[in-house]
Design a protein around this motif. Structure first.
Motif, PDB file in Angstrom:
ATOM      1  N   GLY A 152       2.483   2.808  -4.879  1.00  0.00           N
ATOM      2  CA  GLY A 152       3.345   2.307  -3.818  1.00  0.00           C
ATOM      3  C   GLY A 152       4.534   3.220  -3.613  1.00  0.00           C
ATOM      4  N   GLY A 153       5.250   2.989  -2.544  1.00  0.00           N
ATOM      5  CA  GLY A 153       6.422   3.802  -2.251  1.00  0.00           C
ATOM      6  C   GLY A 153       6.853   3.606  -0.821  1.00  0.00           C
ATOM      7  N   ILE A 154       7.481   4.619  -0.279  1.00  0.00           N
ATOM      8  CA  ILE A 154       8.026   4.591   1.078  1.00  0.00           C
ATOM      9  C   ILE A 154       7.352   5.680   1.900  1.00  0.00           C
ATOM     10  N   MET A 166       8.800   2.919   6.105  1.00  0.00           N
ATOM     11  CA  MET A 166       8.194   1.621   5.808  1.00  0.00           C
ATOM     12  C   MET A 166       7.617   1.625   4.400  1.00  0.00           C
ATOM     13  N   THR A 167       7.531   0.439   3.806  1.00  0.00           N
ATOM     14  CA  THR A 167       6.926   0.295   2.491  1.00  0.00           C
ATOM     15  C   THR A 167       5.417   0.481   2.601  1.00  0.00           C
ATOM     16  N   LEU A 168       4.867   1.309   1.715  1.00  0.00           N
ATOM     17  CA  LEU A 168       3.422   1.503   1.690  1.00  0.00           C
ATOM     18  C   LEU A 168       2.752   0.238   1.170  1.00  0.00           C
ATOM     19  N   VAL A 169       1.582  -0.076   1.716  1.00  0.00           N
ATOM     20  CA  VAL A 169       0.830  -1.265   1.328  1.00  0.00           C
ATOM     21  C   VAL A 169      -0.534  -0.827   0.808  1.00  0.00           C
ATOM     22  N   PRO A 170      -1.177  -1.678   0.003  1.00  0.00           N
ATOM     23  CA  PRO A 170      -2.534  -1.326  -0.442  1.00  0.00           C
ATOM     24  C   PRO A 170      -3.431  -1.041   0.759  1.00  0.00           C
ATOM     25  N   LYS A 171      -4.228   0.000   0.646  1.00  0.00           N
ATOM     26  CA  LYS A 171      -5.055   0.440   1.771  1.00  0.00           C
ATOM     27  C   LYS A 171      -5.974  -0.667   2.270  1.00  0.00           C
ATOM     28  N   SER A 172      -6.534  -1.470   1.370  1.00  0.00           N
ATOM     29  CA  SER A 172      -7.419  -2.555   1.796  1.00  0.00           C
ATOM     30  C   SER A 172      -6.649  -3.577   2.624  1.00  0.00           C
ATOM     31  N   GLU A 173      -5.409  -3.850   2.251  1.00  0.00           N
ATOM     32  CA  GLU A 173      -4.576  -4.787   3.013  1.00  0.00           C
ATOM     33  C   GLU A 173      -4.241  -4.218   4.387  1.00  0.00           C
TER      34      GLU A 173
END
Length: 83
Positions: free
Chosen positions: A31-33, A39-46
């Motif tokens: 995770g990160g920015i 923006m905050t990175l989100v899990p790719k599947s999400e």
């Protein structure tokens, strides 16, 4: 005590990729920015499940994954409602 489920969950976390909802070309293994927009990175599947698209009211064949203007007429693209 560490169970098989805990180990499986940890393995899945280690395999997870994170991406920016607005810049899907940004992919990291943690995770990160987003370096492009903050923006905050989100899990790719999400991110794939919540994928938002934008289209032109006059030219529905124009579809993109971020807000902007139609490449044909210049109108502001509208968000497509997910089904």
């Amino acid at each position: 005590m560490n169970t098989n489920n805990d180990m499986h969950d940890q393995d899945m976390m280690n395999l997870m990729e994170y991406t920016c909802p607005m810049h899907p070309e940004i992919v990291q293994d943690q995770g990160g920015i987003c370096p492009n927009c903050g923006m905050t990175l989100v899990p790719k599947s999400e991110a794939m499940m919540n994928k938002t698209t934008y289209t032109c009211s006059m030219h529905p064949e124009v579809v993109q994954d971020h807000p902007g203007n139609c490449s044909k007429c210049g109108m502001t693209l509208v968000q497509v409602e997910s089904s």
